[in-house]
Design an enzyme around this catalytic site. Sequence first.
Site, PDB file in Angstrom:
ATOM      1  N   GLU A  89       0.844  -1.197   0.000  1.00 15.34           N
ATOM      2  CA  GLU A  89       0.000   0.000   0.000  1.00 15.34           C
ATOM      3  C   GLU A  89       0.879   1.247   0.000  1.00 15.34           C
ATOM      4  O   GLU A  89       0.585   2.237  -0.651  1.00 15.34           O
ATOM      5  CB  GLU A  89      -0.908   0.014   1.241  1.00 15.34           C
ATOM      6  CG  GLU A  89      -1.851   1.204   1.328  1.00 15.34           C
ATOM      7  CD  GLU A  89      -1.223   2.456   1.938  1.00 15.34           C
ATOM      8  OE1 GLU A  89      -0.125   2.372   2.567  1.00 15.34           O
ATOM      9  OE2 GLU A  89      -1.790   3.557   1.725  1.00 15.34           O
ATOM     10  N   HIS A 108       4.622   6.985   9.744  1.00 17.46           N
ATOM     11  CA  HIS A 108       5.872   6.793   8.985  1.00 17.46           C
ATOM     12  C   HIS A 108       7.116   7.208   9.768  1.00 17.46           C
ATOM     13  O   HIS A 108       8.108   7.673   9.184  1.00 17.46           O
ATOM     14  CB  HIS A 108       5.823   7.602   7.675  1.00 17.46           C
ATOM     15  CG  HIS A 108       4.766   7.124   6.718  1.00 17.46           C
ATOM     16  ND1 HIS A 108       4.573   7.698   5.484  1.00 17.46           N
ATOM     17  CD2 HIS A 108       3.844   6.145   6.825  1.00 17.46           C
ATOM     18  CE1 HIS A 108       3.590   7.086   4.849  1.00 17.46           C
ATOM     19  NE2 HIS A 108       3.119   6.133   5.636  1.00 17.46           N
TER      20      HIS A 108
END
Lengths: 24, 428
Positions: free
Chosen positions: B292, B390
């Site tokens: 993804e 992230h």
Amino acid sequence: NTIHGNDVSQRTLEDIKEEISSYE
Amino acid sequence: DVAKSIIKLAVYGKAQNRSYERLALLVDTIGPRPSGSKSLEKAIQIMYQNLQQDGLENVHLEPVKVPHWERGVESAVMLEPRFHNMAILGLGSSIGTPPEGITAEVLVVTSFEELQRRAPEARGKIVVYNQPYVNYSTTVQYRVRGAVEAAKVGALASLIRSVTSLSIYSPHTGIQEYQVGVAKIPTACITVEDAEMMSRMASRGTKIVIQLKMGAKNYPEAESYNTVAEIIGSKYPEQVVLVSGHLDSWDVGQGAMDDGGGAFISWEALSLIKDLGLRPKRTLRLVLWTAEEQGGVGAFQYYQLHKEAISNYSLVMESDSGTFLPYGLQFTGSDKARTIMKEVMNLLQPINITRLFRGGEGTDINYWIQAGVPGASLLDDLNKYFSFHHSHGDTMSVMDPKEMNVASAVWAVVSYVVADMEAMLPRS
């Protein structure tokens, strides 16, 4: 656009609301 | 009393904390799972066994091709006006620097417009973007396009302020994109703190020099899989409600929040329904996406493989924005479908999560939504989500078992009821 004729047009929104409330 | 039974089992019953504990076992064992890595493939194999052992049906792996990028060893050292080791994270798909690195003077800009105005100054320099944080979708453009725009004006590399509203000296990675016909230059994210410091230095007229070293490499495409499991429908088995999250992550932290939480509440939704001995009229299909983070790569290949059956998809659901305590459900669909979904959300009155918002979406389900299939996603504390997004902070310590219980209950009630209603959700 559905397969089994189980689309909304054949059943009113009221029917569907009633159906959903049965899951309560 | 199906809704109450699901809520009771998930939030108060023996399934409490199961999604959290299952997730912890995987991410503690495997760690982060970047596209193209052995750890992602190991995680897929583990999940394949988990779903079979859980008694789900039609458990299988659908092969796909995924990008394979590795970060390598990287560093950025400020040499002037003073020596300063900078925390950085190379951006996904970036090229590396030569072994000796790139040492150059810095040009600090706060916008693409300023970069254009000062284009003549950028040649031969490292461009540092100190763009203000507006919101994620607006600000992420600097991470995605920063290298290309800097290369257009002759820069040697770009360093981009991390896209986050909160920072404790934590760089946040993510994908970036090159453009055909534009030179590829190395690009990495830096901390908010360093971007702001260099902006202050530059505004005083101080010369800044940085040495950037990046061992990043792009390898040939790798083999991977979307992981699929089902509860086959009792009356309309070819019709589908898709429940999903993605199993890959960036190579930071444990990939627990993004998107371990989404993947594991999706598995939990099917587990709860199976535990209660329920079998909806339509098939409930769990998909754990791969790749993804590189832009819905696994999901696009799933869409290509399955789109002929698009009229059989009643609802597509993806949880990919955190599994903290949900504020409610985001939904994209026709007005009639929205009316129906409001009724479905009322079933969650016992846990007081009945709100239906607009904007149901997800990188992996947007292909279906853009083609007219109703779509749903969870809305929770996005400020908290993007604070860890992230970054090395994306670990189990961010996750809360009680919040995951509630998110699982919402996910299970919504998916089950839509899968079991007599009518499919009406399209626009």
